[in-house]
Design a protein around this motif. Structure first.
Motif, PDB file in Angstrom:
ATOM      1  N   LEU A 176       0.932  -1.253  -0.120  1.00  0.00           N
ATOM      2  CA  LEU A 176      -0.101  -0.083  -0.193  1.00  0.00           C
ATOM      3  C   LEU A 176       0.848   1.179  -0.083  1.00  0.00           C
ATOM      4  N   ARG A 177       0.517   2.181  -0.581  1.00  0.00           N
ATOM      5  CA  ARG A 177       0.948   3.431  -0.822  1.00  0.00           C
ATOM      6  C   ARG A 177       0.762   4.446   0.609  1.00  0.00           C
ATOM      7  N   PRO A 178       1.527   5.240   0.827  1.00  0.00           N
ATOM      8  CA  PRO A 178       1.367   6.015   2.028  1.00  0.00           C
ATOM      9  C   PRO A 178      -0.111   6.654   2.339  1.00  0.00           C
ATOM     10  N   SER A 179      -0.661   7.081   1.382  1.00  0.00           N
ATOM     11  CA  SER A 179      -2.000   7.867   1.602  1.00  0.00           C
ATOM     12  C   SER A 179      -2.945   6.486   1.898  1.00  0.00           C
ATOM     13  N   ARG A 180      -3.027   5.496   1.160  1.00  0.00           N
ATOM     14  CA  ARG A 180      -3.815   4.469   1.545  1.00  0.00           C
ATOM     15  C   ARG A 180      -3.495   3.894   2.905  1.00  0.00           C
ATOM     16  N   LEU A 181      -2.273   3.680   3.427  1.00  0.00           N
ATOM     17  CA  LEU A 181      -2.073   3.303   4.928  1.00  0.00           C
ATOM     18  C   LEU A 181      -2.465   4.410   5.700  1.00  0.00           C
ATOM     19  N   LEU A 182      -2.494   5.694   5.467  1.00  0.00           N
ATOM     20  CA  LEU A 182      -3.219   6.725   6.414  1.00  0.00           C
ATOM     21  C   LEU A 182      -4.599   6.515   6.521  1.00  0.00           C
ATOM     22  N   LEU A 183      -5.174   6.236   5.294  1.00  0.00           N
ATOM     23  CA  LEU A 183      -6.602   6.250   5.144  1.00  0.00           C
ATOM     24  C   LEU A 183      -7.193   4.786   6.148  1.00  0.00           C
ATOM     25  N   LEU A 184      -6.356   3.839   6.141  1.00  0.00           N
ATOM     26  CA  LEU A 184      -6.609   2.646   6.794  1.00  0.00           C
ATOM     27  C   LEU A 184      -6.352   2.515   8.306  1.00  0.00           C
ATOM     28  N   ALA A 185      -5.520   3.596   8.505  1.00  0.00           N
ATOM     29  CA  ALA A 185      -5.167   3.856   9.994  1.00  0.00           C
ATOM     30  C   ALA A 185      -6.205   4.481  10.691  1.00  0.00           C
ATOM     31  N   LEU A 186      -6.629   5.674   9.875  1.00  0.00           N
ATOM     32  CA  LEU A 186      -7.644   6.634  10.725  1.00  0.00           C
ATOM     33  C   LEU A 186      -8.976   5.829  11.185  1.00  0.00           C
ATOM     34  N   PRO A 187      -9.648   5.165  10.462  1.00  0.00           N
ATOM     35  CA  PRO A 187     -10.434   4.693  11.130  1.00  0.00           C
ATOM     36  C   PRO A 187     -10.425   3.686  12.226  1.00  0.00           C
ATOM     37  N   ILE A 188      -9.531   2.961  12.052  1.00  0.00           N
ATOM     38  CA  ILE A 188      -9.013   2.022  13.331  1.00  0.00           C
ATOM     39  C   ILE A 188      -8.870   2.553  14.512  1.00  0.00           C
ATOM     40  N   ALA A 189      -7.976   4.015  14.185  1.00  0.00           N
ATOM     41  CA  ALA A 189      -7.832   4.570  15.525  1.00  0.00           C
ATOM     42  C   ALA A 189      -8.966   5.287  16.212  1.00  0.00           C
ATOM     43  N   LEU A 190     -10.108   5.613  15.226  1.00  0.00           N
ATOM     44  CA  LEU A 190     -11.208   6.401  15.786  1.00  0.00           C
ATOM     45  C   LEU A 190     -12.249   5.489  16.137  1.00  0.00           C
ATOM     46  N   LEU A 191     -12.622   4.257  15.768  1.00  0.00           N
ATOM     47  CA  LEU A 191     -13.511   3.451  15.974  1.00  0.00           C
ATOM     48  C   LEU A 191     -13.229   2.175  16.938  1.00  0.00           C
ATOM     49  N   GLY A 192     -11.657   1.910  16.502  1.00  0.00           N
ATOM     50  CA  GLY A 192     -11.164   0.371  17.083  1.00  0.00           C
ATOM     51  C   GLY A 192     -11.569   0.352  18.857  1.00  0.00           C
ATOM     52  N   PRO A 193     -11.087   1.385  19.316  1.00  0.00           N
ATOM     53  CA  PRO A 193     -11.059   1.295  21.010  1.00  0.00           C
ATOM     54  C   PRO A 193     -12.593   1.286  21.393  1.00  0.00           C
ATOM     55  N   VAL A 194     -13.375   2.010  20.800  1.00  0.00           N
ATOM     56  CA  VAL A 194     -14.826   1.867  21.142  1.00  0.00           C
ATOM     57  C   VAL A 194     -15.572   0.536  20.941  1.00  0.00           C
ATOM     58  N   LEU A 195     -15.131  -0.017  19.493  1.00  0.00           N
ATOM     59  CA  LEU A 195     -15.546  -1.295  19.318  1.00  0.00           C
ATOM     60  C   LEU A 195     -15.303  -2.375  20.179  1.00  0.00           C
ATOM     61  N   VAL A 196     -13.949  -2.259  20.510  1.00  0.00           N
ATOM     62  CA  VAL A 196     -13.570  -3.404  21.354  1.00  0.00           C
ATOM     63  C   VAL A 196     -14.009  -3.283  22.881  1.00  0.00           C
ATOM     64  N   THR A 197     -14.206  -2.173  23.342  1.00  0.00           N
ATOM     65  CA  THR A 197     -15.059  -1.850  24.615  1.00  0.00           C
ATOM     66  C   THR A 197     -16.258  -2.309  24.803  1.00  0.00           C
ATOM     67  N   LEU A 198     -16.878  -1.975  23.495  1.00  0.00           N
ATOM     68  CA  LEU A 198     -18.397  -2.330  23.233  1.00  0.00           C
ATOM     69  C   LEU A 198     -18.627  -4.094  23.496  1.00  0.00           C
ATOM     70  N   ALA A 199     -17.524  -4.550  22.770  1.00  0.00           N
ATOM     71  CA  ALA A 199     -17.610  -6.067  22.794  1.00  0.00           C
ATOM     72  C   ALA A 199     -17.273  -6.635  24.069  1.00  0.00           C
ATOM     73  N   GLU A 200     -16.585  -5.890  24.975  1.00  0.00           N
ATOM     74  CA  GLU A 200     -16.059  -6.371  26.219  1.00  0.00           C
ATOM     75  C   GLU A 200     -17.215  -6.345  27.259  1.00  0.00           C
ATOM     76  N   MET A 201     -18.194  -4.991  26.966  1.00  0.00           N
ATOM     77  CA  MET A 201     -19.288  -4.871  27.874  1.00  0.00           C
ATOM     78  C   MET A 201     -20.094  -5.932  27.548  1.00  0.00           C
ATOM     79  N   LEU A 202     -20.610  -6.094  26.427  1.00  0.00           N
ATOM     80  CA  LEU A 202     -21.608  -6.950  25.738  1.00  0.00           C
ATOM     81  C   LEU A 202     -21.399  -8.397  26.366  1.00  0.00           C
ATOM     82  N   SER A 203     -19.980  -8.894  26.330  1.00  0.00           N
ATOM     83  CA  SER A 203     -19.706 -10.146  26.885  1.00  0.00           C
ATOM     84  C   SER A 203     -19.456 -10.163  28.443  1.00  0.00           C
ATOM     85  N   LEU A 204     -19.740  -9.277  29.192  1.00  0.00           N
ATOM     86  CA  LEU A 204     -19.464  -9.027  30.311  1.00  0.00           C
ATOM     87  C   LEU A 204     -18.160  -9.328  30.934  1.00  0.00           C
ATOM     88  N   GLY A 205     -17.256  -8.733  30.085  1.00  0.00           N
ATOM     89  CA  GLY A 205     -15.588  -8.892  30.416  1.00  0.00           C
ATOM     90  C   GLY A 205     -15.027 -10.231  30.077  1.00  0.00           C
TER      91      GLY A 205
END
Length: 452
Positions: A176-205
């Motif tokens: 991947l070229r730099p622009s595509r690497l950055l475009l891939l990184a941005l949504p992971i940084a923004l949404l990844g922590p929230v989605l993982v925490t949500l999964a932890e909550m729904l599975s009761l830890g």
């Protein structure tokens, strides 16, 4: 206790950014031998030549120095007696080593992967089998070294097992070229922590070995993946240009300041507007406490659907989801921690790119340590076991200083006498053998131009 990674400078080619030929991609000796003599036999370099090669082009010594600083920060996080941050207490500023050292290594890991994969030249499809095999071999070797260190009972969350997984996880994106690497990184940084925490909550830890390794442990993939992708994008840029280095430093410093201010402001705002929901003083381990209590008493809610809603409410989802976005606590894996630590990493790397070459001889010991980070990290953990015993603990700044001095001197001496570090030779051998196991591809069309 959390630790920083150290496998990011595994080969000389990773620091020099040479094209992914069999030699560069697999880590053949880069600083151990001089150019071939007229007779065709490579002549061994002397100590002076080895040290000169360590701080001279094409090697990017700024990256070695950055790795060394991360190692020193990691040692401080493990054995230093660092007080909590207090703006009025200068000694507490050393608390910056917590969390940020490992995040710096995440960015450096991405840079190393990009340099091994051709730096600014995108590897051709015909080159991929050998390149991916060599990265796979290196990742497995790092993973196994990490397992050995874990079994020694260091009392530290050894990062090398996760680090080995990182090399393998990067295989699909090395073209991947730099622009595509950055475009891939941005949504992971923004949404990844929230989605993982949500999964932890729904599975009761709930958790397991795999989830603990890459999602909910000390080193979370949702935190590291964006920074590794960011590093890979940096590795495809002309890092030798002062203007590029200055922009990297400026962007990083700005991102770190903005993320810090945003985190503090949002925490204060939420604490004022919704104190019953957002309580900064609350214990962040509420979810694990609920799970432990429900496991002790079978008649407690949470063992089936009947008590699911009550158990979920007791875990305080609103607070946990808020923390997954705005927390600035080291190793929290939050969105703002990713941006702040990533910004600090960019500022450090950009600043070093500007000053490392003029100060190359002054900073030589740091370059030497950074050229063999896997060895330095492992020696530190072994020394920790020797001094404190299995599972033991040390909190003494004198140990921090002594460890740093010993490693700097030892790594400089080894670089002068032997060149590449011993564990770096192991990972380079694994990468070379894995790459050689794949048949060479037939010559294809001329390579494409470098990334612009």
């Amino acid at each position: 206790m959390n630790s920083a990674a150290t496998g990011s400078a595994a080969t000389d080619s990773a620091a020099t950014g040479r094209a992914p030929t069999d030699s560069a991609a697999t880590g053949s000796a880069g600083t151990d031998r001089a150019p071939a003599a007229r007779s065709g036999a490579p002549a061994r370099r002397g100590p002076r030549e080895r040290l000169a090669a360590l701080v001279s082009p094409p090697r990017v010594n700024a990256l070695d120095i950055a790795r060394a600083l991360a190692i020193l920060g990691m040692i401080g996080a493990h054995v230093g007696d660092i007080p909590p941050f207090d703006p009025t207490w200068p000694a507490s500023y050393l608390s910056i080593v917590h969390g940020n050292s490992s995040m710096l290594f995440a960015v450096l890991a991405g840079i190393s992967i990009a340099l091994v994969a051709g730096r600014r030249r995108i590897p051709e499809p015909a080159e991929l089998p050998r390149l991916r095999a060599s990265l796979l071999g290196r990742g497995i070797a790092i993973f196994l070294i990490g397992l050995v260190l874990e079994m020694m009972g260091t009392g530290v969350a050894v990062i090398l097992t996760f680090y080995g997984v990182v090399y393998i996880a990067a295989l699909p994106v090395i073209r991947l070229r730099p622009s595509r690497l950055l475009l891939l990184a941005l949504p992971i940084a923004l949404l990844g922590p929230v989605l993982v925490t949500l999964a932890e909550m729904l599975s009761l830890g709930s958790y397991g070995p795999g989830a603990d390794l890459v999602l909910i442990g000390s080193y979370r993939f949702t935190s590291w993946a964006p920074l590794i992708l960011l590093g890979m994008a940096l590795g495809r840029m002309p890092l030798d240009r002062p203007g590029v280095a200055a922009r990297i430093a400026a962007i990083g410093a700005g991102a770190a300041v903005l993320a810090t201010v945003a985190g503090m402001a949002l925490a204060a705002l939420l604490g004022t507007l919704a104190p019953e929901v957002y309580r900064p003083e609350a214990e962040s381990a509420a979810s694990s406490a609920v799970v432990e209590e429900s496991a002790e008493e079978e008649d407690e809610p949470g063992l089936g659907w009947d008590g699911y809603g009550e158990s979920l409410a007791e875990m305080d989802p609103a607070w946990e989801l808020g923390e997954s976005v705005i927390s600035l606590t080291p190793h929290s894996g939050s969105t703002l921690e990713i941006f702040r630590s990533g910004g600090i990493a960019l500022a450090v790397i950009g600043g070093l790119l500007l000053i490392a070459r003029p100060l190359r001889w002054v900073l030589l010991p740091l370059s030497a340590m950074g050229s063999m980070p896997l060895t330095a990290y492992s020696v530190h953990l072994v020394s920790l076991v020797v001094l404190a015993g299995p599972g033991g603990w040390i909190a003494d700044d004198r140990v921090w200083v002594a460890s740093a001095v010993v490693l700097l001197v030892a790594c400089t001496a080894w670089s002068a006498l032997e060149g590449r570090g011993p564990l770096e030779r192991v990972t380079a051998w694994a990468a070379r053998r894995a790459g050689q196991a794949v048949p060479a591809a037939a010559p294809g069309p001329a390579p494409r131009s470098a990334v612009r």
